[in-house]
Write an enzyme that holds these catalytic residues in place. Sequence first.
Site, PDB file in Angstrom:
ATOM      1  N   MET A  21      28.843  25.526 -26.344  1.00  0.00           N
ATOM      2  CA  MET A  21      28.707  25.852 -24.853  1.00  0.00           C
ATOM      3  C   MET A  21      27.318  26.302 -24.344  1.00  0.00           C
ATOM      4  O   MET A  21      26.965  27.057 -24.933  1.00  0.00           O
ATOM      5  CB  MET A  21      29.983  26.582 -24.483  1.00  0.00           C
ATOM      6  CG  MET A  21      31.298  25.759 -24.660  1.00  0.00           C
ATOM      7  SD  MET A  21      32.681  27.045 -23.959  1.00  0.00           S
ATOM      8  CE  MET A  21      32.769  28.202 -25.524  1.00  0.00           C
ATOM      9  N   CYS A  65      28.677  15.539 -23.990  1.00  0.00           N
ATOM     10  CA  CYS A  65      28.363  16.343 -22.621  1.00  0.00           C
ATOM     11  C   CYS A  65      28.396  15.357 -21.229  1.00  0.00           C
ATOM     12  O   CYS A  65      27.606  14.624 -21.297  1.00  0.00           O
ATOM     13  CB  CYS A  65      26.919  16.935 -22.785  1.00  0.00           C
ATOM     14  SG  CYS A  65      26.250  17.815 -21.243  1.00  0.00           S
ATOM     15  N   HIS A  91      36.870  15.389 -27.621  1.00  0.00           N
ATOM     16  CA  HIS A  91      37.459  15.948 -26.225  1.00  0.00           C
ATOM     17  C   HIS A  91      38.366  14.977 -25.439  1.00  0.00           C
ATOM     18  O   HIS A  91      37.857  13.747 -25.285  1.00  0.00           O
ATOM     19  CB  HIS A  91      36.348  16.441 -25.301  1.00  0.00           C
ATOM     20  CG  HIS A  91      36.647  16.864 -24.357  1.00  0.00           C
ATOM     21  ND1 HIS A  91      36.647  18.330 -24.002  1.00  0.00           N
ATOM     22  CD2 HIS A  91      37.324  16.783 -23.019  1.00  0.00           C
ATOM     23  CE1 HIS A  91      36.958  18.947 -22.847  1.00  0.00           C
ATOM     24  NE2 HIS A  91      37.567  17.611 -22.240  1.00  0.00           N
ATOM     25  N   ASN A 101      40.040  18.555 -29.072  1.00  0.00           N
ATOM     26  CA  ASN A 101      39.390  19.672 -28.002  1.00  0.00           C
ATOM     27  C   ASN A 101      39.771  19.269 -26.591  1.00  0.00           C
ATOM     28  O   ASN A 101      40.162  18.244 -26.360  1.00  0.00           O
ATOM     29  CB  ASN A 101      38.032  19.599 -28.357  1.00  0.00           C
ATOM     30  CG  ASN A 101      37.374  20.382 -27.332  1.00  0.00           C
ATOM     31  OD1 ASN A 101      36.033  19.901 -26.518  1.00  0.00           O
ATOM     32  ND2 ASN A 101      37.573  21.558 -27.121  1.00  0.00           N
ATOM     33  N   GLY A 102      40.346  20.529 -25.900  1.00  0.00           N
ATOM     34  CA  GLY A 102      40.489  20.195 -24.547  1.00  0.00           C
ATOM     35  C   GLY A 102      41.678  20.821 -23.986  1.00  0.00           C
ATOM     36  O   GLY A 102      42.783  20.545 -24.889  1.00  0.00           O
ATOM     37  N   GLY A 110      37.200  26.071 -26.513  1.00  0.00           N
ATOM     38  CA  GLY A 110      36.170  26.120 -25.693  1.00  0.00           C
ATOM     39  C   GLY A 110      36.127  27.272 -24.814  1.00  0.00           C
ATOM     40  O   GLY A 110      36.145  28.398 -24.645  1.00  0.00           O
TER      41      GLY A 110
END
Length: 329
Positions: free
Chosen positions: A19, A102, A171, A204-205, A228
Amino acid sequence: MVKIGDIELGAFPLLLAPMEDVSDPPFRALCKQQGADMMYTEFIAAEGLIRDAAKSVHKLDIFDYERPMGIQIFGDKIDVMCDAAAIAEEAGPELVDINFGCPVKKVACKGAGSGALLDIPKMVKMTEEIVKRCTLPVTVKTRLGWDHDSIHIVDIARRLQDVGIKALTIHGRTRQQMYKGEADWSWIAKVKEQQDIHIPIFGNGDIDSPEKALEYKNRYGVDGIMIGRAAIGYPWIFKEVKHFFATGEKLGPPTIRERVEVCKKHLAFSVEWKGPKEGIFEMRMHYTNYFRGIQNFKPYRQRLVEAGSYEDTFAILDEVAEQLSEYVF
């Protein structure tokens, strides 16, 4: 045992997401102490590395107690990304990770990050050339697709595996979603279900609690989870998830004094790594997160933000520990 190349990560690893302005060595040190199995640098601009830009090069710093570590790079030019990957390898990580996820406009709209999802053949070619250039394992982090009408993650995963990546983190949102709405892990499960996809697939998420981590582990069959935003100001999330996996019981939240002690460690490392001025300044973004939701903290936060020295900041944090120690969660 989940392995990325020869890197052993345990039965079900918890990864700290890269991050920007968060995943620096001071923050990573705390997450490692709390149980993170694999961590990554902040994402680093390939152009900055090949130009030897001080800010980019500084992000290459890795400490032995953090290992295993990955260095994540992003960019839109294949030759530049290959050169940056070689520079990243020289810094001594365990792997090199490519950021194809990103969603920020200034990155994605230049064809880097999730912008690569608009040109999948180039994305695959870039990955192939980086794999050829590197001696370390190469991994990728990406999203489901650019938008809801262009979700091709199953095909992308297969093609990236075919050119040599050793693990893939997905993600569960499109670029168009940014960080809004709910992450759709069903697509991550579809990737995992493919019989010809054998590399580790990490999800992820939206993982923000031990209960959700266990639910998603069981429901979607991933090889591990990347956390994250839930770790920002709360590195205890890794320990809490592991404890819940092992016992089925939730750990109590950290006390005020525990929060203060970890915050002080973060500040001390920030000052050591960045210098007093920058270290104190950049810590200001973290105070709200460490003490989120705690009544009567606001006046202390204001004083912490205004504090100009290391000693003053420590004194205010000690006051927080003393005055708010009776707070009941």
